[in-house]
Design a protein around this motif. Structure first.
Motif, short mmCIF file in Angstrom:
data_model
loop_
_atom_site.label_atom_id
_atom_site.label_comp_id
_atom_site.label_asym_id
_atom_site.label_seq_id
_atom_site.Cartn_x
_atom_site.Cartn_y
_atom_site.Cartn_z
N ILE A 227 28.32 71.66 40.00
CA ILE A 227 28.66 73.06 40.26
C ILE A 227 28.89 73.31 41.74
O ILE A 227 29.26 74.42 42.13
CB ILE A 227 27.57 74.03 39.72
N ASP A 228 28.67 72.28 42.55
CA ASP A 228 28.88 72.42 43.99
C ASP A 228 30.12 71.60 44.38
O ASP A 228 30.05 70.37 44.48
CB ASP A 228 27.63 71.92 44.73
N PRO A 229 31.26 72.27 44.62
CA PRO A 229 32.50 71.51 44.89
C PRO A 229 32.46 70.72 46.20
O PRO A 229 33.26 69.80 46.39
CB PRO A 229 33.57 72.59 44.94
N THR A 230 31.51 71.04 47.09
CA THR A 230 31.43 70.27 48.34
C THR A 230 30.97 68.83 48.08
O THR A 230 31.04 67.98 48.95
CB THR A 230 30.47 70.92 49.37
N LYS A 231 30.50 68.56 46.88
CA LYS A 231 30.02 67.21 46.55
C LYS A 231 31.17 66.25 46.24
O LYS A 231 30.98 65.03 46.20
CB LYS A 231 29.13 67.25 45.30
N PHE A 232 32.36 66.81 45.95
CA PHE A 232 33.41 65.99 45.37
C PHE A 232 34.00 64.95 46.32
O PHE A 232 34.17 63.79 45.94
CB PHE A 232 34.51 66.88 44.79
N ASN A 233 34.29 65.33 47.55
CA ASN A 233 34.89 64.38 48.50
C ASN A 233 34.03 63.16 48.71
O ASN A 233 34.48 62.02 48.64
CB ASN A 233 35.13 65.06 49.85
N GLN A 234 32.75 63.44 48.96
CA GLN A 234 31.78 62.37 49.20
C GLN A 234 31.69 61.45 47.98
O GLN A 234 31.60 60.22 48.11
CB GLN A 234 30.44 63.06 49.43
N ALA A 235 31.75 62.06 46.79
CA ALA A 235 31.57 61.28 45.55
C ALA A 235 32.68 60.25 45.34
O ALA A 235 32.45 59.20 44.74
CB ALA A 235 31.48 62.23 44.36
N LYS A 236 33.87 60.55 45.87
CA LYS A 236 34.99 59.59 45.74
C LYS A 236 34.61 58.25 46.36
O LYS A 236 34.94 57.20 45.84
CB LYS A 236 36.22 60.13 46.49
N GLU A 237 33.89 58.31 47.49
CA GLU A 237 33.51 57.07 48.19
C GLU A 237 32.54 56.22 47.37
O GLU A 237 32.38 55.03 47.62
CB GLU A 237 32.88 57.39 49.54
N GLU A 347 24.76 54.43 53.26
CA GLU A 347 25.66 55.56 52.95
C GLU A 347 24.95 56.75 52.30
O GLU A 347 25.48 57.85 52.26
CB GLU A 347 26.79 55.08 52.03
N TYR A 348 23.76 56.51 51.74
CA TYR A 348 23.02 57.60 51.09
C TYR A 348 22.13 58.35 52.10
O TYR A 348 21.55 59.37 51.78
CB TYR A 348 22.12 57.05 49.98
N ILE A 349 22.01 57.79 53.32
CA ILE A 349 21.11 58.42 54.30
C ILE A 349 21.90 59.42 55.13
O ILE A 349 22.77 59.04 55.92
CB ILE A 349 20.45 57.35 55.21
N THR A 350 21.62 60.68 54.93
CA THR A 350 22.36 61.72 55.66
C THR A 350 21.54 62.29 56.82
O THR A 350 22.08 62.92 57.72
CB THR A 350 22.75 62.87 54.72
N HIS A 351 20.22 62.09 56.78
CA HIS A 351 19.37 62.66 57.82
C HIS A 351 18.20 61.73 58.14
O HIS A 351 17.73 61.01 57.26
CB HIS A 351 18.80 64.02 57.38
N ASN A 352 17.74 61.78 59.38
CA ASN A 352 16.55 61.05 59.82
C ASN A 352 15.65 62.01 60.58
O ASN A 352 16.11 62.69 61.52
CB ASN A 352 16.93 59.90 60.78
N LEU A 353 14.38 62.10 60.20
CA LEU A 353 13.43 62.97 60.89
C LEU A 353 12.10 62.23 61.05
O LEU A 353 11.96 61.10 60.57
CB LEU A 353 13.21 64.27 60.09
N LYS A 354 11.13 62.92 61.67
CA LYS A 354 9.79 62.32 61.81
C LYS A 354 8.87 62.88 60.72
O LYS A 354 9.15 63.97 60.19
CB LYS A 354 9.20 62.70 63.17
N SER A 367 18.86 72.45 50.56
CA SER A 367 20.10 73.07 51.04
C SER A 367 21.33 72.55 50.31
O SER A 367 22.39 73.15 50.36
CB SER A 367 20.27 72.76 52.54
N GLY A 368 21.18 71.39 49.63
CA GLY A 368 22.33 70.78 48.95
C GLY A 368 23.19 69.96 49.90
O GLY A 368 24.14 69.32 49.48
N LYS A 369 22.83 69.94 51.19
CA LYS A 369 23.65 69.21 52.18
C LYS A 369 23.08 67.83 52.48
O LYS A 369 23.61 67.10 53.31
CB LYS A 369 23.74 70.02 53.47
N CYS A 370 22.00 67.50 51.83
CA CYS A 370 21.29 66.26 52.16
C CYS A 370 21.24 65.36 50.93
O CYS A 370 20.90 65.80 49.84
CB CYS A 370 19.88 66.66 52.59
N LEU A 371 21.63 64.10 51.13
CA LEU A 371 21.40 63.13 50.05
C LEU A 371 19.97 62.62 50.23
O LEU A 371 19.07 63.05 49.54
CB LEU A 371 22.42 62.00 50.11
N ARG A 372 19.78 61.74 51.18
CA ARG A 372 18.42 61.29 51.46
C ARG A 372 18.11 61.51 52.94
O ARG A 372 18.91 61.20 53.82
CB ARG A 372 18.25 59.81 51.13
#
Ligand SMILES: NC(=O)C1=CN([C@@H]2O[C@H](COP(=O)(O)OP(=O)(O)OC[C@H]3O[C@@H](n4cnc5c(N)ncnc54)[C@H](O)[C@@H]3O)[C@@H](O)[C@H]2O)C=CC1
Ligand SMILES: N[C@@H](CCC(=O)N[C@@H](CSC=O)C(=O)NCC(=O)O)C(=O)O
Ligand SMILES: [Zn+2]
Ligand SMILES: [Zn+2]
Length: 379
Positions: A227-237, A347-354, A367-372
């Motif tokens: 239901i989130d169209p922003t997922k589609f581009n990334q999913a092609k990869e 490729e699944y790592i979108t963010h790194n924190l402490k 937020s839906g903007k983070c994979l892992r």
């Protein structure tokens, strides 16, 4: 100074109550008893199952606890009788054990292990049915037998996968849950064949790993539903060949897919945890043989339903835990595949924190903007 045999005081993110931010604080971690291993966690990622339990949706959720189950680290010390790993080994703690002796392990029919499940389901260790974690004398429960949101954790030796020390721990921590689950759902549970049509509901990490597995298995059409169209581009990869947003259609999504695929897909995968979508995923399968695999974890009290006729006419409904991989044997093999560049991980790592930023990491997950998001615990 050696810490062997001593209580370690270290930082951990404690979930004191459901639906409350975690508190990063000092905790005491007891030495490992017989059949146990104490691990220095270097990196842990967040999975949606951590969020589900923190939200109070898990019937097995106990508080206070230390969540976390997708991690990597280095063995600090081992308890009596532990021979398969030793201090200094690089390991991935596994929430599904593999004792190689119980009825489940010996059956050859499942990756589930029955040996310690009664203890891990109630947040304690098998040996004495007690926790190894406390904070100023107050007991803190384990979670999924792993509790990786901590600088040190104690796990059962039968839940420890020893991995190649050449592999970067900040990446392979992801092989503790989401990626093996998606790949294995395709390879071990569904056993997708070359030329199959596949539908994937939910394009988060698990759904993308399903896509990656389906592409590797030679699937022809890989239909991504989100239901989130922003997922589609990334999913092609990751291998998705076409996209459907249920919000763009008036008809039930299963009807849209059945029409688009000459009667339905050969395989579908539910990677959300939504029982109504689970029904759609079953009903978009082809009459006579279509198989639907439930991966998503649904909240306490939720139930699935369909007309029995859907099954009478040959559709098959299945589920999978950790993608059907036997943990201690399968995880080291997946690490080797990663080192040979046969599977994606980075490729699944979108963010790194402490570790201290763990509540921000949960916000990112929602937020839906983070994979892992990988938390650097001690490196
Ligand atoms: N069975 C197992 O062994 C495992 C199960 N899980 C479960 O798998 C599920 C997926 O995990 P992640 O990929 O990390 O989650 P995620 O939250 O990153 O991905 C879910 C995706 O579903 C989409 N979505 C939400 N509602 C939808 C709807 N009604 N229709 C279509 N798309 C929708 C979201 O936009 C998102 O892209 C979770 O329930 C998690 O607890 C995770 C790991 C192992
Ligand atoms: N505790 C919940 C169910 C949670 C669940 O299904 N967990 C999955 C792994 S989800 C990983 O991110 C699983 O493998 N389950 C099998 C198991 O042995 O726990 C409930 O009680 O409903
Ligand atoms: Zn998980
Ligand atoms: Zn077993």
């Amino acid at each position: 100074m050696s810490t062997i045999g001593k209580v370690i005081t270290c930082k951990a993110a404690v979930a004191w109550e459901a639906q409350k931010p975690l508190i990063v604080q000092d905790v005491q971690v007891d030495p490992p008893q017989a059949g146990e291993v104490r691990i220095k966690i270097t990196h842990t990622a967040l999975c949606h199952t951590d969020s589900y339990t923190l939200d109070g949706k898990d019937p097995e959720g106990l508080f206070p606890c230390i969540l976390g189950h997708e991690a990597a680290g280095i063995v600090e010390s081992v308890g009596e009788g532990v021979t398969e790993v030793q201090a200094g080994d690089h390991v991935i703690p596994c929430y599904q054990a593999e004792c190689k002796e119980c009825k489940f392990c010996k059956s050859g029919k499942t990756n589930l292990c029955g040996k310690i499940r009664s203890a891990t389901g109630v947040g304690v260790m098998f040996n004495d049915r007690k926790s190894r974690f406390s904070a100023n004398g107050k007991t803190i429960y384990h979670f999924m037998g792993t509790s990786t949101f901590s600088e040190y954790t104690v796990v059962h030796a039968i839940s420890v996968a020893k991995v190649n020390p050449e592999a970067p721990l900040d990446k392979i921590c992801l092989l503790g849950c989401g990626i093996p689950t998606g790949l294995g759902a395709v390879w071990n549970t569904a056993k997708v064949e070359k030329g199959s049509n596949v539908a994937i509901f939910g394009l988060g990490t698990v759904g993308l790993a399903v896509a990656e597995g389906a592409k590797a298995a030679g699937a022809s059409r890989i239909i991504g539903v989100d239901i989130d169209p922003t997922k589609f581009n990334q999913a092609k990869e990751f291998g998705v060949t076409e996209f459907i947003n249920p919000k763009d259609h008036k008809k039930p999504i299963q009807e849209v897919i059945v029409e688009a695929t000459d009667g339905g897909v050969d395989y579908s995968f539910e990677c959300i945890g939504n029982v109504s979508v689970m029904r759609s995923a079953l009903e978009c399968c082809h009459k006579g043989w279509g198989t639907s695999v439930i991966i998503g974890v649904a909240a306490s009290g939720q139930e699935i339903s369909t007309r029995p006729f859907q099954l009478v006419t040959g559709r098959v409904w299945k589920g999978t835990a950790f993608g059907g991989f036997k943990s201690r044997s399968g995880v080291p093999e997946l690490v080797e595949k990663y080192l040979k560049k046969e599977i994606k991980v980075d490729e699944y790592i979108t963010h790194n924190l402490k570790l201290s930023e763990i509540n921000d990491a949960f916000d990112l997950l929602h937020s839906g903007k983070c994979l892992r998001c990988v938390l650097h615990v001690s490196d």
